[in-house]
Design a protein around this motif. Structure first.
Motif, short mmCIF file in Angstrom:
data_model
loop_
_atom_site.label_atom_id
_atom_site.label_comp_id
_atom_site.label_asym_id
_atom_site.label_seq_id
_atom_site.Cartn_x
_atom_site.Cartn_y
_atom_site.Cartn_z
N HIS A 136 15.32 60.85 24.40
CA HIS A 136 16.14 59.71 24.02
C HIS A 136 15.86 59.39 22.56
CE1 HIS A 136 16.28 59.06 28.37
NE2 HIS A 136 17.22 58.15 28.19
N ARG A 137 16.92 59.26 21.77
CA ARG A 137 16.74 58.69 20.43
C ARG A 137 17.16 57.23 20.54
NH1 ARG A 137 20.07 58.83 16.06
NH2 ARG A 137 21.36 60.53 16.87
N LEU A 138 16.18 56.35 20.36
CA LEU A 138 16.40 54.93 20.58
C LEU A 138 16.45 54.19 19.25
CD1 LEU A 138 13.94 54.33 23.58
CD2 LEU A 138 16.40 54.85 23.65
N ARG A 139 17.39 53.27 19.17
CA ARG A 139 17.55 52.48 17.94
C ARG A 139 17.20 51.04 18.26
NH1 ARG A 139 23.26 53.45 15.68
NH2 ARG A 139 22.40 55.56 15.40
N ALA A 140 16.39 50.43 17.39
CA ALA A 140 15.98 49.05 17.62
C ALA A 140 17.21 48.14 17.65
CB ALA A 140 15.03 48.59 16.51
N ALA A 141 17.25 47.24 18.62
CA ALA A 141 18.39 46.32 18.75
C ALA A 141 17.87 45.02 19.35
CB ALA A 141 19.46 46.92 19.66
N ALA A 142 18.12 43.92 18.64
CA ALA A 142 17.67 42.59 19.09
C ALA A 142 16.23 42.68 19.59
CB ALA A 142 18.62 42.04 20.15
N ASP A 143 15.99 42.36 20.85
CA ASP A 143 14.60 42.41 21.33
C ASP A 143 14.37 43.63 22.21
OD1 ASP A 143 16.28 41.59 23.27
OD2 ASP A 143 15.07 39.88 23.93
N SER A 144 15.29 44.65 22.12
CA SER A 144 15.09 45.84 22.94
C SER A 144 15.54 47.08 22.16
CB SER A 144 15.86 45.70 24.26
OG SER A 144 15.65 46.85 25.04
N TRP A 145 16.08 48.04 22.88
CA TRP A 145 16.53 49.29 22.28
C TRP A 145 17.95 49.59 22.71
CZ3 TRP A 145 13.05 51.17 18.96
CH2 TRP A 145 11.71 50.85 19.14
N GLN A 146 18.62 50.42 21.91
CA GLN A 146 19.87 51.03 22.36
C GLN A 146 19.72 52.55 22.25
OE1 GLN A 146 23.27 49.11 20.24
NE2 GLN A 146 23.98 48.83 22.36
N ILE A 147 20.47 53.26 23.10
CA ILE A 147 20.38 54.73 23.10
C ILE A 147 21.39 55.27 22.08
CG2 ILE A 147 20.58 56.83 24.47
CD1 ILE A 147 20.13 55.03 26.98
N ALA A 148 20.88 55.92 21.04
CA ALA A 148 21.76 56.53 20.03
C ALA A 148 22.09 57.96 20.42
CB ALA A 148 21.12 56.48 18.66
N ALA A 149 21.18 58.61 21.14
CA ALA A 149 21.43 59.98 21.62
C ALA A 149 20.54 60.23 22.83
CB ALA A 149 21.14 61.00 20.53
N LYS A 150 21.11 60.88 23.81
CA LYS A 150 20.33 61.26 24.98
C LYS A 150 20.59 62.73 25.27
CE LYS A 150 19.45 60.29 29.86
NZ LYS A 150 19.67 59.39 31.00
N ARG A 151 19.51 63.49 25.37
CA ARG A 151 19.63 64.92 25.67
C ARG A 151 18.85 65.21 26.93
NH1 ARG A 151 18.91 70.30 21.97
NH2 ARG A 151 18.36 71.70 23.67
N VAL A 152 19.49 65.89 27.87
CA VAL A 152 18.87 66.22 29.15
C VAL A 152 18.93 67.74 29.32
CG1 VAL A 152 18.97 65.90 31.65
CG2 VAL A 152 19.69 64.03 30.12
N ASP A 153 17.78 68.39 29.24
CA ASP A 153 17.74 69.85 29.44
C ASP A 153 17.32 70.15 30.87
OD1 ASP A 153 18.07 71.65 26.88
OD2 ASP A 153 17.15 69.77 26.22
N LEU A 154 18.31 70.49 31.70
CA LEU A 154 18.01 70.87 33.08
C LEU A 154 17.19 72.15 33.09
CD1 LEU A 154 21.47 70.37 34.84
CD2 LEU A 154 19.46 68.89 35.00
N VAL A 155 16.21 72.23 33.96
CA VAL A 155 15.43 73.47 34.02
C VAL A 155 16.31 74.64 34.48
CG1 VAL A 155 13.19 72.37 34.35
CG2 VAL A 155 14.56 72.97 36.35
N ASN A 156 17.35 74.33 35.24
CA ASN A 156 18.24 75.40 35.73
C ASN A 156 19.61 75.36 35.08
OD1 ASN A 156 18.99 73.06 37.01
ND2 ASN A 156 19.38 74.01 38.99
N ALA A 157 19.66 74.94 33.81
CA ALA A 157 20.96 74.80 33.12
C ALA A 157 21.73 76.12 33.10
CB ALA A 157 20.74 74.31 31.70
N GLU A 158 21.02 77.25 33.03
CA GLU A 158 21.70 78.54 32.91
C GLU A 158 21.96 79.19 34.27
OE1 GLU A 158 20.22 81.13 29.75
OE2 GLU A 158 19.26 79.38 28.84
N ALA A 159 21.65 78.48 35.34
CA ALA A 159 21.83 79.05 36.68
C ALA A 159 23.28 78.94 37.13
CB ALA A 159 20.92 78.31 37.67
N GLU A 160 23.59 79.60 38.24
CA GLU A 160 24.89 79.42 38.88
C GLU A 160 24.82 78.08 39.61
OE1 GLU A 160 25.18 82.99 41.24
OE2 GLU A 160 25.59 84.23 39.48
N LEU A 161 25.58 77.10 39.10
CA LEU A 161 25.46 75.72 39.58
C LEU A 161 26.73 75.26 40.27
CD1 LEU A 161 23.82 73.98 36.47
CD2 LEU A 161 22.80 74.22 38.74
#
Lengths: 168, 446
Positions: A136-161
């Motif tokens: 997660h690339r998080l950007r400071a916002a008010a008293d918390s964070w916002q998500i500027a980018a989220k990347r999810v690498d599945l362990v089986n991304a290259e499998a027959e899904l």
């Protein structure tokens, strides 16, 4: 340098980031998609690469690569009464772990946070389990964070899904 | 039920209906692997995947795992991926470049030509070991040919030649290749592999079906309509939004497109896309640049011809679906009577602006991505069809829309009365029956 970051990452910071990621997971697992969408910045990207170590989403296909426009379209589709792949709706559990600070960009007010994700999906007659490395690339916002980018690498991304009609 | 003789099979395919067992009976599936996928010319890939000696990729021909390689003479070889000693697969990589294939079990070593080069502990085979080894190269597909850079193979020694098999369909391949300013393509951008619990025919039928989008894809049509309008310059999301909306085109649009069929089960949709319907076309500086490159190469008249071809999905029966406008190719691998996996490839048009490939990737993500708005609903419906078809009542699947209205074309193809005619399904089963009941051609030497 990673070691510096590790030294500097006060337990309170990690606890705050963990709480944020847990909150995000909870929103997904309780189908609060508008609240989930509100966590993202206007210029956010949400990405599940197709290949291991994929460098960009433009020259290589992605299991999913959404900008804000497409992420909103995705959530809109989820609610449609004839969204067949989501009828009946999948129940999920997002288990977030190994939360750690990977890097900090003080000038932009952004942090990059690494985590692992174990996701259990259930639709009638079928349960599936996914594992992923997340960033997660998080950007400071008010008293918390916002998500500027989220990347999810599945362990089986290259499998027959089989089709994926859930949010990670 | 015994299906081995032609009469039994012929009863299952009638003019306006087919028997549900064609989708659900494991015995029929086994016969298909022998007589359909074991005989027909199958598209395996593209020469850009094996440019140099030693380059290889692995795939399947029906049940057979195969390695496509280029040998020392630069000849394409399609090798059965099974060691001639004790049967292990000799290559477990998806693609790469190798001087030799070494079996992990006992070290038998094969050249890219398939020839057996080295056997450890060969003294155990007696004084004439070398002679014995000469006959133990990897088995091969007996017929391998290319057309416009696409690699085809057949597991049958005899049968129609490739050009005869393609018939008028060769123009769909021409359309894809002619669009490249340098007249060549390159596979790039990764491979989607999506699977579903259903018979392989379901995806092959679906790609020419102009009635399903309004129903299967209504949720993504809605999502696309509610999204901001695509504009100029085109943004990443615009290709997705256009395609999602296009699936909601009114019935009249689908009625007025063309659906053509040819011998051996092939077919294609035409008169569907225009460059203004799915991309911003001439308003787009990238497209203008692309068009200028075609003109520089071919002149204005030929460029108009090339861009004037309006084919959409083409089905090369039994296992391939492709389209030129966004340069996508899908190869269907049947795994079991109720389990199928589809591999999707993207092509770069050589000599075209780089941005066009980015458009190809964006299109692949929306239509063929494993989490796509569009594909996931197709996969869900295939599974519902498969579950429904296991019911014994009614026995028949009804494929009569447009029956009786087919139009014969001068090139030997037949056109559906309207764009929503199910002529393509009836024709696929005519091709199916021809393969399944035709004279059994000689198989490759074991």
């Amino acid at each position: 340098m990673p070691n510096t970051i590790l030294r500097q990452a006060a337990p309170a910071v990690i606890a705050g980031l963990t709480q944020f990621l847990n909150h995000e997971a909870r929103l997904l697992d309780t189908s609060r998609f508008d609240d989930w969408l509100a966590l993202f910045t206007e210029d956010a990207t949400y990405w599940l690469p197709l290949e291991q170590n994929q460098r960009d989403p433009f020259e290589t296909c992605s299991i999913l690569y959404d900008d804000r426009t497409l992420l909103e379209a995705r959530v809109r589709q989820y609610r449609h009464p004839r969204a067949h792949a989501r009828t009946p709706f999948a129940r999920t559990v997002h288990q977030v772990g190994n939360v750690m600070l990977l890097s900090e960009d003080a000038a932009r007010g952004e942090l990059t946070v690494g985590s692992t994700l174990v996701l259990v999906e259930y639709r009638p007659e079928r349960q599936r389990v996914f594992g992923a490395l997340c960033e997660h690339r998080l950007r400071a916002a008010a008293d918390s964070w916002q998500i500027a980018a989220k990347r999810v690498d599945l362990v089986n991304a290259e499998a027959e899904l089989d089709g994926l009609a859930i949010l990670f | 039920m015994e299906f081995s003789n032609a009469e039994d099979l012929t009863r299952l395919v009638q003019p306006d209906r087919v028997h549900h067992s064609l989708y659900t009976d494991p015995a029929i599936f086994e016969l298909e692997m022998d007589r359909l996928f074991g005989r027909a010319w199958l598209l395996l890939g593209h020469e850009s995947q094996v440019r140099k000696t030693g380059d290889f990729f692995t795939t399947r021909m029906g049940r057979e795992p195969v390695i496509v390689t280029r040998d020392a003479d630069a000849t394409l070889q399609v090798l059965i991926n099974r060691c001639t000693h004790r049967g292990a697969m000799v290559c477990h990589e998806a693609r790469g470049s190798a001087k030799q294939f070494v079996c992990a079990y006992h070290g038998w070593t094969f050249e890219p030509s398939g020839a057996l080069r080295y056997v450890p502990v060969s003294q155990g085979y007696g004084a004439d070991a070398a002679q014995k080894m000469a006959g133990l190269g990897l088995a091969k597909a007996p017929r391998v040919e290319s057309y416009r850079g696409f690699i085809f193979a057949s597991l049958a020694v005899t049968g129609p030649g490739l050009r005869e098999f393609l018939g008028p369909l060769h123009r769909s391949f021409d359309d894809l290749v002619d669009r490249a300013p340098e007249g060549d393509l390159e596979v790039a951008g990764g491979v989607f592999k999506h699977a579903y619990n259903g018979n392989w025919k379901l995806v092959i039928e679906n790609h020419l079906d102009g009635v399903h989008p309004a129903f299967v894809h209504s949720s993504s049509v809605f999502a696309g309509r509610e999204a901001p309008d695509p504009g100029v310059p085109e943004k990443y999301a615009d290709i997705a939004v256009r395609q999602m909306r296009q699936n909601g085109a009114p019935e009249q649009v689908w009625e007025n497109i063309g659906v053509w069929t040819a011998d051996w089960g092939h077919g294609f949709l035409g008169d569907y896309h225009s460059d203004s319907r799915l991309v911003v076309g001439l308003d787009n500086p990238v497209f203008a640049d692309y068009r200028a490159r075609l003109v520089a190469r071919h002149g204005e008249v030929r460029t108009k011809e090339i861009l004037g071809v309006t084919r959409w999905n083409t089905i090369l029966y039994p296992g391939t679906s492709f389209m030129s406008q966004f340069r996508q190719l899908r190869i269907v691998h049947p795994l079991a009577v109720d389990r199928t996996v589809v591999y999707t490839y993207c092509f770069k048009l050589k000599g075209a602006p780089e941005q066009m490939f980015r458009d190809t990737v964006a299109f692949a993500n929306v239509v063929n991505g494993t989490a796509s708005w569009v594909l996931t609903d197709d996969l869900e419906v295939y599974e519902r069809v498969q579950r429904g078809l296991t019911a014994k009542m009614p026995e028949w699947v009804y494929v009569a829309r447009g029956a009786g209205g087919d139009i014969a074309e001068p090139d030997g193809s037949r056109r559906g009365a309207t764009g929503t005619s199910e002529i393509f399904i009836r024709n696929q089963f005519a091709g199916w029956l021809r393969h399944m009941t035709g004279d059994i051609p000689a198989k490759a030497e074991a």
